[in-house]
Design a protein around this motif. Structure first.
Motif, short mmCIF file in Angstrom:
data_model
loop_
_atom_site.label_atom_id
_atom_site.label_comp_id
_atom_site.label_asym_id
_atom_site.label_seq_id
_atom_site.Cartn_x
_atom_site.Cartn_y
_atom_site.Cartn_z
N LEU A 11 0.84 -1.19 0.00
CA LEU A 11 0.00 0.00 0.00
C LEU A 11 0.88 1.24 0.00
O LEU A 11 1.80 1.36 0.82
CB LEU A 11 -0.90 -0.01 1.24
N VAL A 12 0.59 2.16 -0.91
CA VAL A 12 1.38 3.38 -1.00
C VAL A 12 0.43 4.54 -1.32
O VAL A 12 -0.60 4.35 -1.96
CB VAL A 12 2.47 3.26 -2.09
N GLN A 13 0.78 5.71 -0.86
CA GLN A 13 -0.04 6.90 -1.13
C GLN A 13 0.23 7.43 -2.53
O GLN A 13 1.34 7.24 -3.08
CB GLN A 13 0.24 7.98 -0.11
N ALA A 14 -0.76 8.08 -3.08
CA ALA A 14 -0.59 8.71 -4.38
C ALA A 14 0.60 9.67 -4.33
O ALA A 14 0.79 10.39 -3.35
CB ALA A 14 -1.85 9.46 -4.78
N GLY A 16 3.63 8.59 -4.29
CA GLY A 16 4.73 7.83 -3.71
C GLY A 16 5.42 6.93 -4.71
O GLY A 16 5.12 6.94 -5.91
N LYS A 87 -0.22 6.80 -9.07
CA LYS A 87 -1.58 7.31 -9.12
C LYS A 87 -2.54 6.20 -8.68
O LYS A 87 -2.22 5.02 -8.83
CB LYS A 87 -1.92 7.73 -10.55
N PRO A 88 -3.71 6.56 -8.21
CA PRO A 88 -4.69 5.52 -7.84
C PRO A 88 -4.97 4.55 -8.98
O PRO A 88 -5.19 3.35 -8.73
CB PRO A 88 -5.91 6.33 -7.44
N THR A 91 -3.24 1.14 -9.31
CA THR A 91 -3.60 0.02 -8.46
C THR A 91 -3.90 -1.21 -9.30
O THR A 91 -4.74 -1.17 -10.20
CB THR A 91 -4.82 0.36 -7.59
N THR A 124 -1.35 -1.26 -4.24
CA THR A 124 -2.54 -0.46 -4.01
C THR A 124 -2.11 0.97 -3.74
O THR A 124 -1.31 1.22 -2.83
CB THR A 124 -3.34 -0.99 -2.80
N VAL A 125 -2.62 1.90 -4.55
CA VAL A 125 -2.29 3.31 -4.41
C VAL A 125 -3.51 4.04 -3.88
O VAL A 125 -4.55 4.09 -4.53
CB VAL A 125 -1.83 3.91 -5.76
N SER A 126 -3.37 4.62 -2.71
CA SER A 126 -4.48 5.33 -2.08
C SER A 126 -4.44 6.81 -2.44
O SER A 126 -3.36 7.40 -2.58
CB SER A 126 -4.43 5.15 -0.57
N SER A 127 -5.61 7.39 -2.55
CA SER A 127 -5.68 8.81 -2.93
C SER A 127 -5.67 9.71 -1.71
O SER A 127 -5.78 9.26 -0.58
CB SER A 127 -6.95 9.05 -3.74
#
Length: 127
Positions: A11-14, A16, A87-88, A91, A124-127
């Motif tokens: 899991l990584v933030q947008a 990142g 970017k989300p 994912t 998984t890229v979280s926004s």
């Protein structure tokens, strides 16, 4: 045949970065061109990036060009996918795949051309 194992997802933030690894065992890895594909939920598997068996030739999908970098270390039997500015919509489950390279500079972009597949790693890229 080569056996492929992907790692590095999570899991990584947008915005990142993540680096995926594809470790190979079996036949001489340096004879194989390697691709990364991805499959998002409810979507078809799509090409992401490719690298020739020598590492001297690479190719990217337009959607990742300038953000992702594919590389390989044949001494370590490993291919990497450095993913920046995520970017989300990035994912997906990311798969590496290998095919015998006809020439040192040969690359392939179709899933049908690939003979060996890993089981994938989820990014998984979280926004």
């Amino acid at each position: 045949q080569v056996q492929l194992v992907e790692s590095g997802g999570g899991l990584v933030q947008a915005g990142g970065s993540v680096r995926l690894s594809c470790a190979a065992s079996g036949r001489t890895f340096s004879n194989y061109a390697v691709d990364w594909f991805r499959q998002a939920p409810g979507k078809e598997r799509e090409f992401v990036a490719a690298i020739s068996r020598s590492g001297g030739n690479t190719y990217y999908a337009d959607s990742v060009k300038g953000r992702f970098t594919i590389s390989r270390d044949n001494d370590k039997n490993t291919v990497y996918l450095q993913m920046n500015s995520l970017k989300p919509e990035d994912t997906a489950v990311y798969y590496c795949a290998a095919a015998l390279g006809r020439f040192s500079y040969s690359i392939y972009t179709s899933p049908a051309a690939m003979d060996n597949w890993g089981k994938g790693t989820l990014v998984t890229v979280s926004s």
